[in-house]
Design a protein around this motif. Structure first.
Motif, mmCIF file in Angstrom:
data_model
loop_
_atom_site.group_PDB
_atom_site.id
_atom_site.type_symbol
_atom_site.label_atom_id
_atom_site.label_comp_id
_atom_site.label_asym_id
_atom_site.label_seq_id
_atom_site.Cartn_x
_atom_site.Cartn_y
_atom_site.Cartn_z
ATOM 1 N N LEU A 88 0.934 -1.359 0.059
ATOM 2 C CA LEU A 88 0.225 0.107 0.236
ATOM 3 C C LEU A 88 0.258 1.427 0.262
ATOM 4 O O LEU A 88 2.194 1.308 0.850
ATOM 5 C CB LEU A 88 -0.718 0.212 1.211
ATOM 6 N N THR A 89 -0.041 1.475 -0.816
ATOM 7 C CA THR A 89 1.042 3.477 -1.470
ATOM 8 C C THR A 89 -0.279 4.266 -0.062
ATOM 9 O O THR A 89 -0.446 4.553 -0.452
ATOM 10 C CB THR A 89 1.637 4.157 -2.263
ATOM 11 N N LEU A 90 1.711 5.152 1.281
ATOM 12 C CA LEU A 90 0.307 6.076 1.657
ATOM 13 C C LEU A 90 0.828 7.475 1.500
ATOM 14 O O LEU A 90 1.135 7.783 0.623
ATOM 15 C CB LEU A 90 1.200 5.580 3.168
ATOM 16 N N PRO A 91 -0.870 7.816 1.868
ATOM 17 C CA PRO A 91 -1.080 9.437 1.378
ATOM 18 C C PRO A 91 0.657 10.350 2.255
ATOM 19 O O PRO A 91 0.864 9.408 2.688
ATOM 20 C CB PRO A 91 -1.988 10.033 2.580
ATOM 21 N N ILE A 94 -6.792 2.860 6.117
ATOM 22 C CA ILE A 94 -7.336 2.219 4.927
ATOM 23 C C ILE A 94 -7.606 1.042 5.343
ATOM 24 O O ILE A 94 -7.008 0.261 5.396
ATOM 25 C CB ILE A 94 -5.838 2.657 4.537
ATOM 26 N N ALA A 95 -8.978 0.316 4.509
ATOM 27 C CA ALA A 95 -9.477 -0.901 4.647
ATOM 28 C C ALA A 95 -8.953 -2.106 3.636
ATOM 29 O O ALA A 95 -9.307 -1.066 2.002
ATOM 30 C CB ALA A 95 -10.673 -1.244 4.287
ATOM 31 N N VAL A 96 -8.770 -2.869 3.703
ATOM 32 C CA VAL A 96 -8.053 -3.992 2.121
ATOM 33 C C VAL A 96 -8.476 -4.978 2.596
ATOM 34 O O VAL A 96 -9.169 -5.381 3.619
ATOM 35 C CB VAL A 96 -6.185 -4.438 2.196
ATOM 36 N N ALA A 97 -9.684 -5.762 1.363
ATOM 37 C CA ALA A 97 -10.756 -6.774 1.667
ATOM 38 C C ALA A 97 -8.987 -8.352 1.124
ATOM 39 O O ALA A 97 -8.423 -8.374 0.134
ATOM 40 C CB ALA A 97 -11.679 -7.037 0.868
#
Length: 736
Positions: free
Chosen positions: A579-582, A635-638
């Motif tokens: 994941l790329t973070l803001p 940040i949510a991930v499935a």
């Protein structure tokens, strides 16, 4: 265990047959009636001389007969040398065992009272019960990767039972190649003169039917140092319904909109299933439910599910089936990021004051047909002439659309490149103002291009009515909405001109011109964002597609697809998540919460100028949350299970034997005698062949000696009788 063990203990009753020759011997001593007559007196005198010798010979023959009967009876009981018995021959009394237990989620299938995994544990306990305390034991669970529970430890029943009690199937598919690599290492680590490896599995077809060359090589190499067994807990029952796909199908993902999702249900069993219910939940609350009347065996059916997206931010959705023999694959998860307002920038390369003469009029109408309503407030569309592009801040928009631009400055092309890398979506339409060679040069940044394809030349189909479109990538989010439409509707869209293009590295074709390989719509991923290239126009100059009912569908799908963020895709169990973070994140680590509610930190790293985190191996299906900064929403991930593992059909005995053909693996089916298979040849060879040969040798020797003794005794008796006759004759002559 003692010195010897017997595979067929009931056959030991045969040793009682040793009494038969003894009884015959005793009966033979008393079966003759004594009658005194002259000739017998002569024989008696001769035999008395050798009576002691004859008695010894009879006993020797009797012993040989008894020994032959005893050896043959013992051979039929199939004696084997135990580990304790090995000490007598200078061998170390130790067996090292590696038990590899299939823990992929098909093992959670419950064909009856017990699951396949519970049946497998019964087999494992049976194997371990044959060991002596202190024998080396390794226990490993096989999934997408091996999980070692015990590694080369001395056998202790309590310790092993504790490890087995905690073992359970994992929501992963079986990666046989990777697991065998680790199992081979464990086998070679075993410190024992006799090594055994047991593969305990449900023999699932998808994993075992076609063994790869790598698997066969691993099995052969292991067989050089250990005996290999495959213990099958296969079941003939394979009934299972599974959710094999769940994703957004259409709708702009903005606040207040209604999104359409599609769930695919597959019947992996042999019987049709009736009235299958599918429930959609949004943030844990049921919002829709549909029923599929009938799903035939081996059939997949899709069902639409609808959800109103009332809250901005990451929305957690799940599609769920009712209970069946395998619960692991009855739910699938999805994350949808709902924007407070979708902002789209449309750049017009040929502006005009006349209605629908501008390059972007049809675009604006398709995206926002009703101006000023609630939908317009949710989707903010801004149209600018191409010369005003440098003044815009691209990061304010989720999607940027370029329509027939005559030129793009180098600095603006670099700004577009950065915009896409940071997660923006870009759509490029071509047209009569596009100069292919110039456009290629402008969109290049070093050796790489912003475009998914290199433009070559203008093309005109031979048919004056133009050429229609075809779906080149079925299942793609942009093309999926077209796959169920009537062919005549798609065929009505015609293109009289377009720009030919050749795909570059990373490019792929979504839609193409019918009868050719020329892309109509091509895609390329770049950083966190994507670029779509349409080789036709956004107006009616080259096509009537913009007035076809399909056009707004494709356009909305494209905007929705491009505005989706990287964490909205569905990840699979054991698949790395990056994941790329803001930019707001300034912490050195990020806290991750898994579906079970457990928190653990992940280190933040730099990649291509972006701050990223990587979760190497998600192990549970469900929603993961990355909490990257105080006061910011997570940040949510499935994460979902692999649908291939849902096919729980097993290879039964004959088919499994065929799969193992040519490998050094001994197959032990559920109905086979596992204990006998283990004992056979554990320390040395079985003794039955040796005993059988010795028994037959004893019979042959007994027969030979009996014949020899009988012949010698008959000769001695004859000589004695002749002597007495001669002596008797001479006496008569003297008297005469």
């Amino acid at each position: 265990m003692g010195f010897l063990d017997f595979l067929y203990k009931p056959m030991l009753w045969g040793t009682l047959a040793i009494a038969v020759p003894i009884l015959i011997h005793l009966l033979n001593r008393y079966r003759h009636k004594r009658i005194d007559w002259a000739a017998m007196e002569l024989l008696r005198r001769a035999l008395v001389i050798r009576a002691r010798q004859i008695r010894i010979e009879d006993i020797l023959v009797l012993v040989l007969r008894c020994l032959a009967v005893l050896l043959l009876a013992l051979a039929m009981a199939r004696p084997t040398l135990t580990t304790a018995g090995a000490k007598w021959f200078g061998a170390e009394a130790r067996v090292g065992v590696v038990v590899a237990l299939d823990a992929s989620f098909s093992m959670a299938h419950r064909p009856g009272v017990n699951t396949r995994f519970e049946r497998a544990l019964t087999r494992v306990r049976k194997v371990l019960s044959t060991l002596e305390p202190g024998d080396p034991v390794s226990l490993v669970l096989m999934g997408s990767t091996p999980r070692i529970l015990l590694r080369d430890v001395g056998y202790d029943a309590a310790r092993v039972e504790a490890a087995l009690a905690e073992a359970a199937p994992v929501p992963e598919r079986l990666n046989l190649e990777l697991c065998l690599e680790e199992i081979e290492k464990l086998v070679r680590e075993v410190r024992a003169p006799m090594r055994e490896c047991y593969l305990v599995t449900d023999a699932q077809r998808t994993s075992w039917e076609e063994l790869s060359d790598k698997v066969k090589i691993s099995l052969r190499e292991m067989s050089q140092v250990a005996r290999l067994f495959a213990l099958s807990v296969a079941s003939d029952s394979a009934e299972n319904l599974a959710l094999t796909h769940f994703a957004v199908a259409s709708g702009t993902l903005r606040r207040g909109a209604i999104a359409r999702y599609v769930a695919e249900v597959t019947n992996f069993g042999r019987q049709p299933q009736e009235r299958v219910g599918v429930t959609l939940t949004l943030d844990g609350k049921a919002v829709d439910q549909r029923v599929i009347d009938r799903i035939l065996a081996g059939q997949a059916r899709t069902v639409p599910l609808f959800a109103r997206l009332d809250a901005a931010g990451d929305t957690r959705l799940a599609a769920q089936l009712g209970p069946d023999p395998l619960a692991t694959d009855n739910v699938r998860y999805a994350v949808t990021h709902v924007a407070e307002q979708m902002r789209v920038l449309v750049v017009d390369g040929a502006p005009s004051d006349e209605p629908y003469k501008s390059e972007t009029d049809f675009l604006a109408t398709a995206l926002s047909p009703r101006r000023g309503g609630p939908a317009a407030a949710a989707l903010a569309l801004k149209v600018i002439p191409w010369l005003s592009l440098p003044a815009e801040r691209l990061s304010d928009y989720q999607v940027v659309i370029l329509a027939n631009l005559p030129d793009v400055r180098k600095d603006q092309a670099a700004a577009l490149h950065t915009y896409v890398q940071q997660g923006g979506g870009l759509i490029v339409f071509l047209g009569d103002k596009t100069i292919p060679r110039l456009f290629n040069a402008r969109m290049a940044l070093g050796e790489k291009s912003l475009l998914p394809a290199r433009l070559t030349a203008l093309a005109s189909p031979k048919d004056p009515d133009g050429v229609s479109l075809e779906v080149a990538m079925p299942g793609h989010p942009v093309a999926a909405a077209l796959e169920g439409l009537p062919p005549e509707l798609l065929g009505a869209a015609r293109f009289t001109q377009y720009v030919k293009a050749e795909l570059l590295e990373g490019g792929r074709t979504i839609l193409k011109f019918a009868g050719t390989d020329d892309p109509l719509l091509a895609e390329k991923g770049l950083g966190r964002g994507r670029v779509l290239l349409c080789t036709s126009t956004a107006d009616r100059e080259w096509t009537n597609f913009v007035v076809n009912p399909v056009y707004p569908i494709v356009l909305h799908q494209a905007v929705t697809y491009l505005s989706r963020q990287e964490h909205e895709r569905s990840f699979a169990i054991a698949e790395p998540i990056t994941l790329t973070l803001p930019r707001a994140n300034v912490q050195a680590s990020v806290l991750i919460r898994d579906p079970a509610g457990k928190d653990f930190p992940l280190q933040v790293s730099e990649r291509n100028g972006q701050r990223v985190i990587t979760l190497a191996r998600p192990e549970l299906p469900g929603f993961y949350e990355a909490r990257y900064a105080a006061g910011m929403p997570p940040i949510a991930v499935a994460v979902n299970v692999e649908p291939a593992e849902s096919d729980v059909r097993s290879l039964l005995e004959r088919d499994l034997a065929k799969a193992f053909l040519g490998t050094p693996v001994r197959l032990v089916d559920w109905g086979d005698d596992l204990e006998m298979a283990i004992k056979t040849g554990r320390v040395g060879h079985e003794l039955w062949r040796t005993l059988m040969i010795l028994g037959l040798a004893m019979l042959a020797l007994e027969s030979l000696l009996a014949w020899h003794f009988s012949r010698r005794m008959a000769g001695a008796a004859a000589r004695a009788a002749t002597k007495e006759e001669l002596l008797g004759g001479r006496t008569a002559e003297v008297k005469g």
